[in-house]
Scaffold this motif. Structure first.
Motif: not given
Length: 426
Positions: A141-169
């Motif tokens: 919801n945060l990303q969807a509302e930010a898009a409606r407000f045309r607010l640029p969103m940055v993921l900084a120091n970003a990390r994503l493990s294989e486990k998190s990728l599986r959960q994301g899918r």
């Protein structure tokens, strides 16, 4: 259509669960009173006034992310003098640490729960110029509302493990649209970048890890070293241990403590609400215990004679790393992915890691390759390696030098990320 249905079901579930979340906050507030403050902010209701627009908003969920954000905030201030910083958090430890980063004109608040109505109130109230989410904080919801407000969103120091990728899918209908809406992801490593791209984020750049830019408090390190001299015996640190790991450690400690000099065991739990629980475990194991919270500048004689110290203080990790001859990496002995080992390296404390370091995969691999950390298959092997270091001063000192060189070698991510974020701002 699929995303709209998923968001609607997700939003309905969050509204249903909101009373339970608030009750949980109130209960946690017994041990950490900050959780009971500003509860309306969790629903996007803010009493403090805000200027019309222009905030550089940085969301650092907890203590680790907040401390990593410090170097980024410093570089953003240098590149954008006069900018106002809005810091948001989700945990009491994060908010408490974030206070130290504020300057006149800055603000601090809780990030609301990821309900569409709460997020809209948050964005309408603060009207930030950019949103910077630290490490893994992608909310549908945060990303969807930010898009409606045309607010640029940055993921900084970003990390994503294989486990998190599986959960994301697994929850692709919710999380992949959120990942696609990111304006930019600034990844810690190329493997992280590849996994973030696989989630659909269109622009991903590798910048390194902000945690290398953290500057440990030298006064705390020196205090810890002075305490070690006063103790006159080896010190082994269990650094940022988590649920289940303390009992594993205490069981192994009873088996392996066969050295001529009686070493001091120092346990620092990850979560402050567990301090009393860990104290009870230590006493049940038959060890005499001293709690750091019971003295100010110098440990009393009864603490010097104790078998174990409990590090039940906040924001003193450099002190504990300065105190220790060697440390065990919390979160890496249970299947929890490990904690940050970079701070230990910067403090010159040799670290022994367990088998589970997937949350810091690149940093742990690089540290091991540089001779700044050792790897153990289990807690008993880790204790054997760490106690051997405690008994071998020349080897311990050489490893400490390699650790500090390793930490210094990888600095610079804060400047690179600040430049990338500044380029997005008006």
């Amino acid at each position: 259509m699929k995303e709209r249905i998923a968001l609607a079901l997700y939003g309905a579930l969050l509204r249903l669960l909101t009373p339970f979340y608030l009750l949980r906050l109130w209960r946690r507030g017994r041990a950490e009173p900050l959780y009971r403050q500003f509860i309306g902010e969790r629903l996007g209701v803010y009493k403090q006034a805000a200027p019309a627009h222009g905030w550089i908003w940085i969301h650092a969920v907890s203590l680790g992310e907040t401390r990593a954000a410090a170097a980024l905030v410093e570089r953003l201030r240098a590149l954008r003098p006069g900018s106002r910083i809005l810091l948001t958090h989700s945990t009491a430890t994060g908010r408490e640490a974030g206070r130290e980063l504020l300057r006149e004109g800055d603000a601090q608040a809780w990030l609301p729960y990821d309900r569409g109505d709460a997020v809209r109130r948050f964005l309408l109230h603060w009207q930030p110029a950019v949103g910077v989410l630290m490490e893994t904080e992608i909310w549908p919801n945060l990303q969807a509302e930010a898009a409606r407000f045309r607010l640029p969103m940055v993921l900084a120091n970003a990390r994503l493990s294989e486990k998190s990728l599986r959960q994301g899918r697994r929850f692709a209908a919710l999380l992949q649209p959120a990942a696609r809406r990111l304006t930019l992801a600034l990844a810690q490593s190329e493997p992280d970048a590849e996994r973030i791209r696989a989630m659909g984020t269109p622009r991903v750049e590798v910048m390194g890890n902000l945690k290398y830019d953290m500057q440990p408090d030298s006064a705390l390190i020196e205090r810890g070293r002075a305490w070690r001299e006063r103790l006159g015996r080896p010190v082994l640190l269990a650094a940022v241990f988590r649920e289940g790991e303390e009992q594993m450690l205490l069981d192994a400690w009873k088996k392996l403590r066969v050295y001529g000099q009686r070493p001091l065991l120092v346990i620092v739990p990850r979560h402050p609400q567990r301090f009393d629980e860990v104290a009870a475990l230590v006493q049940a194991a038959g060890l005499t215990l001293a709690r750091r919270s019971t003295w100010q500048d110098l440990p009393p004689d009864e603490a010097l004679a104790a078998d174990c110290w409990l590090g039940d203080s906040m924001r003193e990790m450099p002190l504990y790393y300065g105190l220790a001859d060697a440390a065990l990496l919390g979160g890496s002995y249970a299947k929890l992915g490990g904690q940050n080992l970079i701070e230990a390296a910067a403090c010159g404390c040799p670290m022994v890691m367990g088998p589970h370091t997937f949350n810091f995969a690149e940093a742990s691999t690089l540290a091991e390759s540089a001779g700044a950390a050792l790897r153990a298959a289990d807690i008993e092997q880790a204790l054997t390696q760490a106690l051997r270091l405690c008994e071998a001063p020349s080897e311990q000192q050489a490893m400490a030098r390699r650790a500090m060189a390793f930490a210094a070698q990888h600095r610079g991510a804060a400047e690179r990320m600040a430049q990338a974020i500044s380029a997005i701002l008006p």
